[in-house]
Design a protein around this motif. Structure first.
Motif, PDB file in Angstrom:
ATOM      1  N   LEU A 119       0.824  -1.205   0.000  1.00 50.07           N
ATOM      2  CA  LEU A 119       0.000   0.000   0.000  1.00 50.07           C
ATOM      3  C   LEU A 119       0.862   1.260   0.000  1.00 50.07           C
ATOM      4  CD1 LEU A 119      -2.649  -1.046   2.679  1.00 50.07           C
ATOM      5  CD2 LEU A 119      -3.094  -0.708   0.238  1.00 50.07           C
ATOM      6  N   HIS A 120       1.887   1.229   0.842  1.00 49.22           N
ATOM      7  CA  HIS A 120       2.709   2.419   1.054  1.00 49.22           C
ATOM      8  C   HIS A 120       3.480   2.780  -0.218  1.00 49.22           C
ATOM      9  CE1 HIS A 120       5.442   4.577   4.220  1.00 49.22           C
ATOM     10  NE2 HIS A 120       4.958   5.399   3.326  1.00 49.22           N
ATOM     11  N   HIS A 121       4.092   1.776  -0.830  1.00 49.36           N
ATOM     12  CA  HIS A 121       4.881   2.032  -2.035  1.00 49.36           C
ATOM     13  C   HIS A 121       3.993   2.242  -3.264  1.00 49.36           C
ATOM     14  CE1 HIS A 121       7.121   0.760  -5.681  1.00 49.36           C
ATOM     15  NE2 HIS A 121       8.082   1.486  -5.143  1.00 49.36           N
ATOM     16  N   LEU A 160      11.629  11.898   0.043  1.00 51.30           N
ATOM     17  CA  LEU A 160      11.758  11.207   1.330  1.00 51.30           C
ATOM     18  C   LEU A 160      11.407   9.724   1.204  1.00 51.30           C
ATOM     19  CD1 LEU A 160      10.402  13.908   3.797  1.00 51.30           C
ATOM     20  CD2 LEU A 160      12.766  13.126   3.550  1.00 51.30           C
ATOM     21  N   HIS A 161      10.354   9.395   0.462  1.00 49.72           N
ATOM     22  CA  HIS A 161      10.008   7.975   0.313  1.00 49.72           C
ATOM     23  C   HIS A 161      11.092   7.215  -0.439  1.00 49.72           C
ATOM     24  CE1 HIS A 161       5.923   9.223   1.552  1.00 49.72           C
ATOM     25  NE2 HIS A 161       5.855   7.987   2.015  1.00 49.72           N
ATOM     26  N   SER A 162      11.674   7.838  -1.461  1.00 54.72           N
ATOM     27  CA  SER A 162      12.732   7.166  -2.225  1.00 54.72           C
ATOM     28  C   SER A 162      13.914   6.832  -1.320  1.00 54.72           C
ATOM     29  CB  SER A 162      13.190   8.063  -3.384  1.00 54.72           C
ATOM     30  OG  SER A 162      12.115   8.347  -4.254  1.00 54.72           O
ATOM     31  N   GLY A 200       4.315  13.042   9.550  1.00 53.55           N
ATOM     32  CA  GLY A 200       5.626  13.577   9.192  1.00 53.55           C
ATOM     33  C   GLY A 200       6.723  12.558   9.251  1.00 53.55           C
ATOM     34  N   TRP A 201       7.933  13.058   9.512  1.00 46.87           N
ATOM     35  CA  TRP A 201       9.145  12.255   9.448  1.00 46.87           C
ATOM     36  C   TRP A 201      10.126  12.705  10.530  1.00 46.87           C
ATOM     37  CZ3 TRP A 201      10.020   8.956   5.062  1.00 46.87           C
ATOM     38  CH2 TRP A 201       9.057   9.060   4.054  1.00 46.87           C
ATOM     39  N   ALA A 202      11.053  11.824  10.854  1.00 49.17           N
ATOM     40  CA  ALA A 202      12.299  12.256  11.472  1.00 49.17           C
ATOM     41  C   ALA A 202      13.410  11.978  10.467  1.00 49.17           C
ATOM     42  CB  ALA A 202      12.571  11.506  12.775  1.00 49.17           C
ATOM     43  N   VAL A 220      12.789   8.302   8.656  1.00 54.26           N
ATOM     44  CA  VAL A 220      11.748   7.349   9.045  1.00 54.26           C
ATOM     45  C   VAL A 220      10.387   8.028   8.905  1.00 54.26           C
ATOM     46  CG1 VAL A 220      11.920   7.867  11.527  1.00 54.26           C
ATOM     47  CG2 VAL A 220      10.967   5.680  10.760  1.00 54.26           C
ATOM     48  N   ASP A 221       9.507   7.341   8.230  1.00 53.74           N
ATOM     49  CA  ASP A 221       8.159   7.827   7.958  1.00 53.74           C
ATOM     50  C   ASP A 221       7.295   7.549   9.175  1.00 53.74           C
ATOM     51  OD1 ASP A 221       5.587   8.327   6.915  1.00 53.74           O
ATOM     52  OD2 ASP A 221       6.058   7.403   4.980  1.00 53.74           O
ATOM     53  N   VAL A 222       6.698   8.595   9.762  1.00 56.15           N
ATOM     54  CA  VAL A 222       5.779   8.386  10.881  1.00 56.15           C
ATOM     55  C   VAL A 222       4.361   8.854  10.546  1.00 56.15           C
ATOM     56  CG1 VAL A 222       7.538   8.279  12.675  1.00 56.15           C
ATOM     57  CG2 VAL A 222       6.557  10.497  12.065  1.00 56.15           C
ATOM     58  N   GLU A 239       0.665   7.841   9.661  1.00 56.05           N
ATOM     59  CA  GLU A 239      -0.030   6.625  10.103  1.00 56.05           C
ATOM     60  C   GLU A 239      -0.030   5.537   9.024  1.00 56.05           C
ATOM     61  OE1 GLU A 239      -3.874   7.719  11.641  1.00 56.05           O
ATOM     62  OE2 GLU A 239      -3.048   8.137  13.628  1.00 56.05           O
ATOM     63  N   HIS A 240      -0.002   5.927   7.749  1.00 51.36           N
ATOM     64  CA  HIS A 240      -0.013   4.897   6.698  1.00 51.36           C
ATOM     65  C   HIS A 240       1.246   4.015   6.746  1.00 51.36           C
ATOM     66  CE1 HIS A 240       1.789   8.144   3.816  1.00 51.36           C
ATOM     67  NE2 HIS A 240       2.765   7.330   4.164  1.00 51.36           N
ATOM     68  N   ALA A 241       2.286   4.486   7.426  1.00 53.85           N
ATOM     69  CA  ALA A 241       3.519   3.695   7.524  1.00 53.85           C
ATOM     70  C   ALA A 241       3.420   2.585   8.564  1.00 53.85           C
ATOM     71  CB  ALA A 241       4.702   4.610   7.867  1.00 53.85           C
TER      72      ALA A 241
HETATM   73 MN    MN Z   1       4.679   7.504   3.621  1.00 57.37          MN
END
Ligand code: MN
Length: 224
Positions: free
Chosen positions: A46-48, A94-96, A143-145, A178-180, A182-184
């Motif tokens: 789903l995420h990718h 960021l996802h890449s 968001g992300w860290a 790191v993806d934070v 909720e979908h992650a």
């Molecule tokens: Mn994501």
């Protein structure tokens, strides 16, 4: 411009330049189930395939809309499309990085260059890990860290990102993210972001982080 080319401005581009509106979803570097039991097949698919693809599509759309505005001279809605450009472009980047920052053979401790720079910036690996985990856990909303190399003062830093694009330092080069959203993690961990983060350290690809740091430190960014 070559009007037979579907990508505007694609003619005469230097090697490596992505044409306007020509971004493509990079393949996952491992099978969907490769990060189990830490991250499930369903989450990765789903995420990718859906979420990351959505950011690629949104980025291409924003670039094409802005191209159209330049060609027509009609810059109404430019603020909306600039926001779409920042949000989706940052999401794609960021996802890449996030996919390649993970591996089924992950975990453990960083390589020599990362270890040295972590000690300079944070005192120790443990101190870095504590701040990074807390920063990720405490991102407000989605968001992300990110562990970033700041080429202006040549030191690592930890940043939060809200959405994909807010709270950055300009010029920073992300080397571990790191993806934070909720979908992650929601499929695997429901609302327990901290449990996802604890599991996530087991799939961190320190070889990739070392590679990214070495590339980043070769980049300079004069600010004076
Ligand atoms: Mn994501």
């Amino acid at each position: 411009m070559n009007t037979h080319d579907s990508s505007p401005g694609a003619a005469f581009l230097p090697a490596g330049t992505v044409p306007i509106g020509g971004h493509v979803l990079p393949p996952l570097p491992y099978p969907y189930d490769a990060l189990e039991p830490y991250i499930s097949r369903e989450t990765l698919r789903l995420h990718h395939d859906l979420h990351h693809q959505g950011y690629v599509n949104g980025l291409n759309r924003a670039e094409r809309e802005l191209l159209n505005k330049r060609q027509t001279g009609d810059f109404q809605m430019v603020r909306f499309w600039e926001r779409e450009l920042a949000f989706n472009g940052s999401g794609h980047i960021l996802h890449s990085i996030y996919w390649t920052n993970m591996t089924p053979l992950g975990g453990g401790t960083p390589g020599p260059s990362v270890s040295t720079q972590l000690e300079i910036a944070f005192g120790s690996f443990a101190a870095f890990k504590g701040q990074f985990t807390a920063a990720a856990n405490e991102v407000q909303g989605s968001g992300w860290a990110a562990l970033v190399w700041n080429p202006a003062w040549r030191r690592l830093e930890i940043l939060q990102a809200e959405k994909h694009e807010d709270l950055t330092q300009w010029g920073s080069i992300p080397i571990l993210v790191v993806d934070v959203w909720e979908h992650a993690y929601y499929v695997d961990y429901r609302n327990q972001r901290a449990r996802y983060l604890e599991a996530w350290w087991n799939v961190v690809n320190w070889v990739d982080v070392e590679r990214r740091l070495l590339l980043a430190v070769s980049t300079g960014l004069p600010i004076t």
